[in-house]
Enzyme design. Structure first.
Site, mmCIF file in Angstrom:
data_model
loop_
_atom_site.group_PDB
_atom_site.id
_atom_site.type_symbol
_atom_site.label_atom_id
_atom_site.label_comp_id
_atom_site.label_asym_id
_atom_site.label_seq_id
_atom_site.Cartn_x
_atom_site.Cartn_y
_atom_site.Cartn_z
ATOM 1 N N ASP A 36 4.192 9.172 -1.241
ATOM 2 C CA ASP A 36 4.443 8.259 -0.135
ATOM 3 C C ASP A 36 5.430 8.921 0.828
ATOM 4 O OD1 ASP A 36 4.008 5.929 1.181
ATOM 5 O OD2 ASP A 36 4.912 4.616 -0.308
ATOM 6 N N ARG A 58 0.232 -7.102 5.364
ATOM 7 C CA ARG A 58 1.494 -7.428 4.699
ATOM 8 C C ARG A 58 2.199 -8.576 5.425
ATOM 9 N NH1 ARG A 58 4.832 -2.624 4.319
ATOM 10 N NH2 ARG A 58 3.953 -2.231 2.269
HETATM 11 N N1 LIG Z 1 -7.527 -3.981 3.258
HETATM 12 C C1 LIG Z 1 -6.775 -4.948 2.710
HETATM 13 N N2 LIG Z 1 -7.352 -6.072 2.230
HETATM 14 C C2 LIG Z 1 -6.581 -7.037 1.693
HETATM 15 N N3 LIG Z 1 -5.234 -6.980 1.567
HETATM 16 C C3 LIG Z 1 -4.615 -5.890 2.009
HETATM 17 C C4 LIG Z 1 -5.354 -4.812 2.577
HETATM 18 N N4 LIG Z 1 -4.479 -3.854 2.926
HETATM 19 C C5 LIG Z 1 -3.260 -4.302 2.592
HETATM 20 N N5 LIG Z 1 -3.322 -5.517 2.034
HETATM 21 C C6 LIG Z 1 -2.186 -6.336 1.598
HETATM 22 O O1 LIG Z 1 -1.033 -5.888 2.288
HETATM 23 C C7 LIG Z 1 0.001 -5.487 1.389
HETATM 24 C C8 LIG Z 1 0.636 -4.224 1.907
HETATM 25 O O2 LIG Z 1 -0.257 -3.142 1.773
HETATM 26 P P1 LIG Z 1 0.242 -1.693 1.289
HETATM 27 O O3 LIG Z 1 1.484 -1.812 0.477
HETATM 28 O O4 LIG Z 1 -0.911 -1.015 0.668
HETATM 29 O O5 LIG Z 1 0.598 -1.046 2.689
HETATM 30 P P2 LIG Z 1 1.074 0.433 3.026
HETATM 31 O O6 LIG Z 1 0.154 0.931 4.093
HETATM 32 O O7 LIG Z 1 1.215 1.229 1.794
HETATM 33 O O8 LIG Z 1 2.494 0.188 3.686
HETATM 34 P P3 LIG Z 1 3.776 1.184 3.768
HETATM 35 O O9 LIG Z 1 3.460 2.212 4.805
HETATM 36 O O10 LIG Z 1 4.882 0.261 4.212
HETATM 37 O O11 LIG Z 1 3.995 1.734 2.393
HETATM 38 C C9 LIG Z 1 -0.684 -5.315 0.033
HETATM 39 O O12 LIG Z 1 0.151 -5.733 -1.004
HETATM 40 C C10 LIG Z 1 -1.904 -6.207 0.126
HETATM 41 O O13 LIG Z 1 -1.630 -7.472 -0.399
HETATM 42 MG MG LIG Z 2 2.970 1.950 0.841
#
Ligand SMILES: Nc1ncnc2c1ncn2[C@@H]1O[C@H](COP(=O)(O)OP(=O)(O)OP(=O)(O)O)[C@@H](O)[C@H]1O
Ligand SMILES: [Mg+2]
Length: 327
Positions: A111, A219
């Protein structure tokens, strides 16, 4: 080794409810069609070839589903996911320890890979390209390189700022997948799925209202849904109505475009201190008393996407839409 570096348990710090809302299969993973199609192809090919999936770089603003996708990839490959945060890897040896512990076809998720230290990053080059570690031992005339073979693995890197990745690192990812903000109807589907998981009833207008004020970000949609649920529950409403949503968003200080107080503060500072711009990012952050990274990675992407903020060679400028909105 920094104890925060290896943090597969990082996600258990999320409230239980947040964990429950995370999609556990590709069926529940809504939107990002292009990204998902690419990943699906890569996963299926890897399974057929009985080898590791190609390395993939996932980029895009926070909260759009990068970490979630990495989890789904390892699940689909039937392999283990190892989660590491780029800036938390302090020494080459720390990363070497992680790499030598991987089992064939495991997924290593790094990450914030744009914040990895350059000396640490260098050992990724041969690891990614040849599944080999080149480690320099000793100093001066007696220095020599030791090579350690690694098992074939998949590196999934996530970054909110792909532009900050060095070229050698970026070039070693065979797939570069960019995440876009979600459409309101996609957020609507996510909200309906999650309302079911939370066992609350959400009417259609309420759903649309949350979706349109979630900055295109699942999110944030989930966060708002939880507060709205609280509001409706405490007030003994059977079904969440658009009125509940509006009241809860007022408490959260989220406005009609989905902007929060920091977003509005950014626009107002540019209007009041810099005559609407242009203003350089450094000066803007100094006036705001905010960290540059937060402004650039968390706030700016949505303001730019909505056409509220414009980027010019001389700095950031407010659009007419922004001026209308904050007036
Ligand atoms: N495509 C999707 N469908 C449904 N829910 C989603 C989807 N993408 C993200 N989420 C929801 O949004 C939340 C945040 O997503 P995630 O933690 O994967 O984001 P990230 O891109 O890794 O963010 P960061 O850059 O802050 O780490 C997840 O816990 C999930 O509940
Ligand atoms: Mg993330």
């Amino acid at each position: 080794m920094n104890e925060n570096m290896l943090n597969p348990e990082q996600y258990s710090h999320e409230p239980i409810e947040e964990l429950r809302l995370r999609p556990s299969s590709f069926n529940e993973y809504i939107g990002q069609r292009k990204v998902v199609e690419n990943i699906d192809l890569m996963v299926k090919s890897a399974v057929k070839r009985k080898s590791a999936m190609d390395h993939a770089l996932l980029s895009g603003p926070p909260g759009l589903g990068k970490t979630t996708l990495a989890m789904l990839i390892s699940k689909a490959l039937g392999s283990e996911l190892h989660v590491v945060s780029g800036p938390a890897i302090e020494k080459k040896g720390d990363l070497a320890a992680v790499l030598t512990n991987l089992k064939p076809r495991d997924v290593l998720f790094i990450d914030e890979i744009h914040r990895i230290h350059i000396s640490v990053e260098e050992i990724l080059y041969s690891a990614m390209e040849d599944f080999r570690l080149d480690i320099l031992i000793g100093q001066g005339a007696s220095a020599r390189t030791m090579q350690i073979d690694l098992v074939p693995f998949t590196l999934v890197g996530a970054t909110t700022r792909s532009g900050l990745l060095s070229n050698p690192l970026r070039d070693r990812f065979m797939a570069h997948l960019h995440f876009d903000f979600y459409q309101d109807d996609e957020l609507g589907t996510i909200l309906n799925n999650n309302a079911k998981k939370m066992e609350v009833s959400l009417n259609q207008d309420a759903n649309l209202e949350i979706a349109s004020r979630s900055r295109g970000t699942p999110r944030i949609a989930n966060r708002i849904l939880r507060r709205v649920r609280d509001y409706s529950l405490v007030n003994d409403h059977k079904t969440i109505s658009v009125d509940d949503v509006k009241k809860a968003l007022e408490l959260l200080d989220v406005d009609s475009l989905g902007l929060d107080s920091m977003d509005r503060k950014i626009l107002k500072v540019i209007r009041d201190y810099y005559n609407g711009g242009p203003v350089g990012i450094e000066a803007l952050c100094a006036t705001l008393g905010e960290d540059k990274q937060t402004i650039e990675e968390v706030h700016e992407p949505f303001l730019l996407k909505e056409g509220l903020l414009l980027r010019t060679p001389r700095g950031r400028t407010l659009s007419d839409k922004a001026i209308d909105h904050i007036n």
